[in-house]
Design a protein around this motif. Sequence first.
Motif, mmCIF file in Angstrom:
data_model
loop_
_atom_site.group_PDB
_atom_site.id
_atom_site.type_symbol
_atom_site.label_atom_id
_atom_site.label_comp_id
_atom_site.label_asym_id
_atom_site.label_seq_id
_atom_site.Cartn_x
_atom_site.Cartn_y
_atom_site.Cartn_z
ATOM 1 N N MET A 109 -43.099 -55.024 25.447
ATOM 2 C CA MET A 109 -43.929 -56.212 25.861
ATOM 3 C C MET A 109 -43.267 -57.499 25.545
ATOM 4 O O MET A 109 -42.357 -57.627 24.906
ATOM 5 C CB MET A 109 -45.280 -56.168 25.071
ATOM 6 C CG MET A 109 -46.053 -54.905 24.890
ATOM 7 S SD MET A 109 -47.627 -55.134 23.997
ATOM 8 C CE MET A 109 -47.053 -55.163 22.417
ATOM 9 N N VAL A 110 -43.538 -58.371 26.522
ATOM 10 C CA VAL A 110 -43.172 -59.701 26.281
ATOM 11 C C VAL A 110 -44.265 -60.684 26.188
ATOM 12 O O VAL A 110 -44.890 -60.562 27.194
ATOM 13 C CB VAL A 110 -42.236 -60.105 27.645
ATOM 14 C CG1 VAL A 110 -41.971 -61.764 27.649
ATOM 15 C CG2 VAL A 110 -40.834 -59.582 27.600
ATOM 16 N N ASN A 111 -44.427 -61.526 25.264
ATOM 17 C CA ASN A 111 -45.699 -62.011 24.934
ATOM 18 C C ASN A 111 -46.871 -61.467 25.002
ATOM 19 O O ASN A 111 -47.798 -61.892 25.642
ATOM 20 C CB ASN A 111 -45.741 -63.527 25.657
ATOM 21 C CG ASN A 111 -44.827 -64.511 25.111
ATOM 22 O OD1 ASN A 111 -44.007 -64.328 24.114
ATOM 23 N ND2 ASN A 111 -44.717 -65.789 25.630
ATOM 24 N N GLY A 112 -46.851 -59.891 24.534
ATOM 25 C CA GLY A 112 -47.946 -59.277 24.791
ATOM 26 C C GLY A 112 -48.244 -58.579 26.055
ATOM 27 O O GLY A 112 -49.142 -57.873 26.409
ATOM 28 N N HIS A 113 -47.464 -58.808 27.018
ATOM 29 C CA HIS A 113 -47.549 -58.382 28.407
ATOM 30 C C HIS A 113 -46.683 -57.279 28.509
ATOM 31 O O HIS A 113 -45.461 -56.985 28.349
ATOM 32 C CB HIS A 113 -47.023 -59.282 29.356
ATOM 33 C CG HIS A 113 -47.327 -59.057 30.793
ATOM 34 N ND1 HIS A 113 -48.251 -59.689 31.682
ATOM 35 C CD2 HIS A 113 -46.781 -58.007 31.604
ATOM 36 C CE1 HIS A 113 -47.960 -59.304 33.192
ATOM 37 N NE2 HIS A 113 -47.370 -58.118 32.912
ATOM 38 N N ARG A 114 -47.243 -56.121 28.941
ATOM 39 C CA ARG A 114 -46.726 -54.737 29.039
ATOM 40 C C ARG A 114 -45.581 -54.795 30.195
ATOM 41 O O ARG A 114 -46.033 -55.137 31.375
ATOM 42 C CB ARG A 114 -47.609 -53.436 29.331
ATOM 43 C CG ARG A 114 -47.012 -52.334 29.684
ATOM 44 C CD ARG A 114 -48.263 -51.176 29.633
ATOM 45 N NE ARG A 114 -47.695 -50.033 30.447
ATOM 46 C CZ ARG A 114 -48.235 -48.828 30.061
ATOM 47 N NH1 ARG A 114 -49.161 -48.596 29.402
ATOM 48 N NH2 ARG A 114 -47.723 -47.855 30.948
ATOM 49 N N PHE A 115 -44.386 -54.209 29.602
ATOM 50 C CA PHE A 115 -43.435 -53.849 30.924
ATOM 51 C C PHE A 115 -43.092 -52.468 31.244
ATOM 52 O O PHE A 115 -42.480 -52.273 32.384
ATOM 53 C CB PHE A 115 -41.893 -54.524 30.209
ATOM 54 C CG PHE A 115 -41.626 -55.891 30.447
ATOM 55 C CD1 PHE A 115 -42.734 -56.980 30.763
ATOM 56 C CD2 PHE A 115 -40.428 -56.261 30.520
ATOM 57 C CE1 PHE A 115 -42.401 -57.922 30.913
ATOM 58 C CE2 PHE A 115 -40.063 -57.714 30.687
ATOM 59 C CZ PHE A 115 -41.005 -58.604 30.811
ATOM 60 N N ASN A 116 -43.793 -51.587 30.417
ATOM 61 C CA ASN A 116 -43.676 -50.118 30.904
ATOM 62 C C ASN A 116 -44.544 -49.904 32.263
ATOM 63 O O ASN A 116 -45.481 -50.492 32.281
ATOM 64 C CB ASN A 116 -44.293 -49.163 29.743
ATOM 65 C CG ASN A 116 -43.278 -49.187 28.526
ATOM 66 O OD1 ASN A 116 -43.513 -50.406 27.879
ATOM 67 N ND2 ASN A 116 -42.888 -48.293 28.140
ATOM 68 N N SER A 117 -43.815 -49.212 33.073
ATOM 69 C CA SER A 117 -44.610 -48.815 34.371
ATOM 70 C C SER A 117 -45.877 -47.962 33.883
ATOM 71 O O SER A 117 -45.811 -47.266 32.696
ATOM 72 C CB SER A 117 -43.667 -48.285 35.518
ATOM 73 O OG SER A 117 -43.217 -46.895 34.883
ATOM 74 N N ARG A 118 -46.592 -47.789 34.985
ATOM 75 C CA ARG A 118 -47.983 -46.846 34.696
ATOM 76 C C ARG A 118 -47.605 -45.535 35.228
ATOM 77 O O ARG A 118 -47.932 -44.555 34.556
ATOM 78 C CB ARG A 118 -48.992 -47.377 35.292
ATOM 79 C CG ARG A 118 -49.843 -48.497 34.448
ATOM 80 C CD ARG A 118 -49.328 -49.592 34.161
ATOM 81 N NE ARG A 118 -50.121 -50.673 33.483
ATOM 82 C CZ ARG A 118 -49.595 -51.675 32.932
ATOM 83 N NH1 ARG A 118 -48.405 -52.232 33.498
ATOM 84 N NH2 ARG A 118 -50.336 -52.530 32.310
ATOM 85 N N SER A 119 -46.827 -45.428 36.218
ATOM 86 C CA SER A 119 -46.775 -44.119 36.801
ATOM 87 C C SER A 119 -45.668 -43.308 36.315
ATOM 88 O O SER A 119 -45.694 -41.991 36.378
ATOM 89 C CB SER A 119 -46.499 -44.188 38.293
ATOM 90 O OG SER A 119 -45.302 -44.973 38.564
ATOM 91 N N TYR A 120 -44.809 -43.929 35.579
ATOM 92 C CA TYR A 120 -43.667 -43.453 34.882
ATOM 93 C C TYR A 120 -43.480 -43.766 33.472
ATOM 94 O O TYR A 120 -42.584 -43.203 32.629
ATOM 95 C CB TYR A 120 -42.319 -43.748 35.761
ATOM 96 C CG TYR A 120 -41.130 -42.813 35.558
ATOM 97 C CD1 TYR A 120 -41.142 -41.645 35.571
ATOM 98 C CD2 TYR A 120 -39.880 -43.522 35.509
ATOM 99 C CE1 TYR A 120 -40.014 -40.848 35.445
ATOM 100 C CE2 TYR A 120 -38.738 -42.928 35.125
ATOM 101 C CZ TYR A 120 -38.373 -41.588 35.109
ATOM 102 O OH TYR A 120 -37.564 -40.927 35.126
ATOM 103 N N SER A 121 -44.156 -44.648 33.028
ATOM 104 C CA SER A 121 -44.124 -45.142 31.640
ATOM 105 C C SER A 121 -42.869 -45.655 31.116
ATOM 106 O O SER A 121 -42.559 -45.811 30.145
ATOM 107 C CB SER A 121 -44.713 -44.003 30.510
ATOM 108 O OG SER A 121 -45.889 -43.412 31.002
#
Length: 706
Positions: free
Chosen positions: A121-133
């Motif tokens: 995460m960056v400042n709590g914002h998720r960077f991992n994709s949802r369909s591929y994680s």
Amino acid sequence: MLSKSIIHIALLLLVGLAHQANANYPTAAQPANHDDFLHFSLQQLIDTKVTVASLSEETVAQAPVPVSLITDSMIKQSGAQTLKELLLTYVPGFTHVEDQNEINISARGIFTSAQQKILIMVNGHRFNSRSYSMATPDHSISLNKIKQIEVLRGPASSLYGNVSLTATINIILKTAADIEQQQANLSVGNHGQKSANILLAKTFSHADVVMWADMYQADGEVIPLAPENIYSEKPQPNSEAIIYGIKDKHPYDIGISITTPTGEWLLNRRRSHYIEPFTAGGLSGEPYQYDSFEKVNGTGPGFGYLTTHFGFTNTVTGDAWVNKNRLYFDQHIAETAVVVDPITPVYLAPTWKELSGGVSSTVEFKAKGGDLLLGIQLESYKVYAGTILSATNSFTINSNSEPLLPDGSESNYSGFLQYKYPITDKWQSNIGLRYDYKNRKMTNNIDQLSPRLGLLYQHKDISFKLSYSEAFVDATYWNRFSNLSSFIGATQLKPEILRSLQISPTINIPQYHLQLTSNFFYDQSKDVIFRDNSTENVNYSNAGELSSWGVEQEVQYLTPALNIRANATYRAVSNSEKIPVTGSYINNIPKLTANITFDFPVNNKLSLHLGLRYIGKQFSPINLQQEGMSLTDHYPERGVNFYQPEKKINASLLVNSNLRYQISKHISLALRVDNLLNKQYQQGGTTVHPYPQKGRWFNAQLSVSF
């Protein structure tokens, strides 16, 4: 060879320490002229607040689970270029693993073909994709904008839900107040390395703005391969492998962070493309000629992606409560080109797109009787434009395409709580629980409970943590619906589960500027998604289980004259089903790894970082087969062996260095050298054989502040 390397390292240390002994050291009252090189003290380390473990500010000692901290000064001292390098250097439990066409890393000895087990995460914002994680710790995450990196080691789904399986990383961006001067850097190095970045900050009457832009590319290290050293049924002359090539659509990281009275805004766009060292399709692991293949939309062989992140966070504070609300949108585009057969040739270009969005809200109530955090999260994502372009007997990609992934949408609904209760003035409990419900496409909706139980003792310079936690990573959209040969999805897959028991004592010894932290752990994985290429219908199943135990150790010695940071990890398997192991070793994961870094000013302008990395012995079995049949080795008496069920890779000792010279108040030069002694070694992972690794790489950087 290892003893010779140790002698070289000892000589380097003696030279550096001899310079140090003759230097006019800066003191706390009189710091070094070159940007306060060792300004971060032990007391500052103890007092630094993190949020990754509880979603509220607390010191590392107060966190209920093991947390490692990487500071801005550590990033600058090391000269590291990627998040992966920082994790391997400073955080125990992380190891490098090789993949066919992606940059990868492992925590807790658990990995797959992409980085899908660690939440970034960056400042709590998720960077991992949802369909591929996936979230790759590569050059698409620039480092000059980072204030600190918080690394929670172990399961964290009680707060974060899906993907936070083996570790959770929260990157905290610098604010305008953290940036005294604008910064620009240019660098060049061997193997075609080029990079440029800029960091700008401006304070307005009602807003603080931070902007950054970063670009990197590398042609890669070309390693010639003789036919007798090639893993292929039909070895070709003039073969080569490209190691760590990063080009075509070169990586960049462009973003802006705005802080206003109403909240924080984040807009970030990132891109990367990693050249596959050997073929990634078909048999895989064969050499090929990179420049012979036509690029698809500007992308040559290897895995590439483009991501866009937008987020807004609003915080409202009352007398005894804090409410934080987050709105976010993300787009991920995968652009891949895979060499299936380098001789015929056959070439595939799978691609797909993903669009996601969501909201989350937390309320923390603070009282003498304890702190209660309540939260909800709602999100959904859509997968579309999944296609497979192909070429056969030609280097021209056909316009006809087959479906790679079906179009579809999925959604998640989550609720969680955390209760921190002070039992006495020295003892505190931390209880967390999260419920996740996922509405899947077609079949098998899932609901998952993720608990965490923590007990913390803290008195003066001693802390002791006992924790039990569970986490999960759901079978990705790719795992369930892929139509790519050898990666056929299985719609009935269940989430993977990791359970972990950890005991973590920490001792601070201020009079000696020393901190000692240990972590004893027992991990148990179940329903691990296992890929079997020998099956005809589907390649994935929940067939794997793994239990392991070990210890992680951190030591930090921090003074104005010298910083020493060391970590070590020992891990052993106690039980395994389907997960490839050799005895008590996880295949391609060493039992023992260790790092130690030395940072010291040689004089008032020159400073040195020296890092030693020990990669212990590991097993990387080889059994080359195609369609269930063993391949023919045309050079059985020399070179490589196609069948080595107990293939062992010997231990390696790597040396990295960074020399920094402050020319003036606003200009500095740095010379970073990776693998200083040019150690030749290999690393396996999800590949069919271990791949050769980088030799000696150097990079010179010019930095200007204004």
